[in-house]
Structure formats: C-alpha cells, structure tokens
Design a protein around this motif. Structure first.
Motif: not given
Length: 248
Positions: A129-139, A174-188
């Motif tokens: 999840p969020d790989f464009t912003e958190k994994l790919m971008g920094p590298e 990709g940044a529009r679809w970020s799901i890793l943040g401060d709030q829980p992801i509402p998948i149950e």
C-alpha cells in the motif's frame, strides 16, 4: 474444469484480458503486481487449484499490463483500481475473495473499501500500500528526479527485466489513494498476509504496518524469514493456497 478467457471492453476503448474458472464461490480474484501479468507462477497456481477443487476463480491484466491493451506508462492507481472494480462487476459477480500481490495488495484494499459488500476476505502477498509515496518515491535518485522534472518520466532500472517508466502522473495520483495514516483502515473482513523477510522491494515492517492498520480483528501475518518478494517457491505456493482455502 476448463478455464475460459475473453476481453472486457472499457468505455475509453481499452480492453482488459481475463481468464475465468467456473465453480463454487466465493470467486477467488487474483490481483497482480506492478508491471506483472496474470500468467505468473502464483496466478497459475491459483487457477490450477480452482480447476482441481471445482472453485470459481478470475484473473486479469490491468490496463497496460500483459495481454490487455494500453500503454503501461499511461497507467495510474486510479486506472487500475477502476479496472478491478469493472472486472468484479462484469466477470466476477457475487461474493469474492481478493488475492493481491505487491501492488495488487494495495488495489485489493482499495477495491474492498469501494465495494465492502462484495468482498468476503483478502489474502495479500507482500502487500505494498502507498508504495508510490512511501517505497518508490524516497528511492528515486537525483537523476531520476531530474528526468521527472524535465520529461515527466523516469526509466527505472529493474532486477526483473528491462527498465520501466515511472511517471510523475503515477506518483501524484498514488498520493490520492494513500491508506496508511493516523486512522484505522475500515476493512473488517478476514485478512491473511504472507510476507518475505528478505523482500528487497517491500520491507516486512511496511506490510506489518498494514496489518496493524486494518480495523479487522481477524488478521494473520505470516513472516517467511528467508522469503523474497515474489514468494513463488513451492513452499510459498503451498502457504498461499492454504491461506486461500482457510478464508474461502
């Protein structure tokens, strides 16, 4: 049980290639990774399992991937999410179990958030999840940043083949679809995550962050200490099939 195949026509003229095994549900839907296709080892193994067990399964190629039409460089998370939802509606009606690998793990989460009434469970392999912003971008190296600024595209070297294009449009979208943040992801729904400890592309802590963020209490995270990113060895395939059988 035979596998049928066809193309799903999209409103813009693109055609998505798909393959389907008819059988008992819920339908197991394979969601591949970035720059991969539906003929990979894990996808083939799931189709073979479905045929042997009389289970329903669907696999397909996103826009710009594999046998589908379109230019890969024109693809975005928005596009591939929409492809997935279109396939669920047209090719895999009814309840589904989403099996997502790498980027497919992110797409599986986005599809579940969009259609929670359809998804009964998820099995994720090295989810990114969020790989464009958190994994790919920094590298991205300085020369890559320069290419993106000048041309809007950078040809990223790959350990799996020829360099492939990374566009500024992909990164911005990709940044529009970020799901890793401060709030829980509402998948149950029940979730099973398989992650390699030696994965050079998706660090195991990144996948574990997703596991912690999911609202579901029925989440099992399996760390394969000597596993790589693909997790396609026979023992890895056995774990994947077992996880799918458990939740399906």
């Amino acid at each position: 049980m035979n596998e049928i195949e066809g193309f799903l026509d999209r409103p813009d003229g693109a055609r998505l290639a798909w393959r389907k095994v008819e059988g008992a549900g819920p339908t197991v839907v394979w969601l591949g990774g970035f720059k991969s296709d539906m003929t990979g080892t894990k996808a083939e193994a799931l189709a073979d399992w479905a045929k042997a067990r009389g289970r329903a399964s669907v696999r397909f190629d996103y826009f710009g991937h594999g046998a589908s039409t379109g230019e890969f460089a024109e693809g975005t998370i928005t596009r591939w999410r929409a492809d997935t939802l279109a396939v669920l509606d047209a090719i895999a009606p009814g309840p589904v179990v989403l099996v997502g690998s790498s980027m497919g793990g992110w797409i599986a989460c986005l599809a579940t958030l969009a259609a929670p009434e359809r998804v009964t469970a998820m099995v994720l392999v090295a989810p990114a999840p969020d790989f464009t912003e958190k994994l790919m971008g920094p590298e991205i190296p300085p020369e890559g940043r320069a290419a993106l600024a000048a041309d809007g595209v950078w040809m990223r070297p790959s350990e799996y083949g020829e360099p492939y294009p990374i566009t500024q449009a992909l990164l911005d979208d990709g940044a529009r679809w970020s799901i890793l943040g401060d709030q829980p992801i509402p998948i149950e729904v029940p979730v099973r995550i398989l992650q390699g400890g030696e994965d050079p592309d998706v660090p195991w802590r990144h996948a574990l962050e997703l596991a912690h963020a999911l609202k579901s209490d029925d989440v099992v995270f399996t760390l394969v200490k000597d596993g790589d990113h693909r997790l396609s060895r026979p023992q890895d395939i056995a774990r994947l099939i077992a996880a799918v059988e458990e939740v399906a």
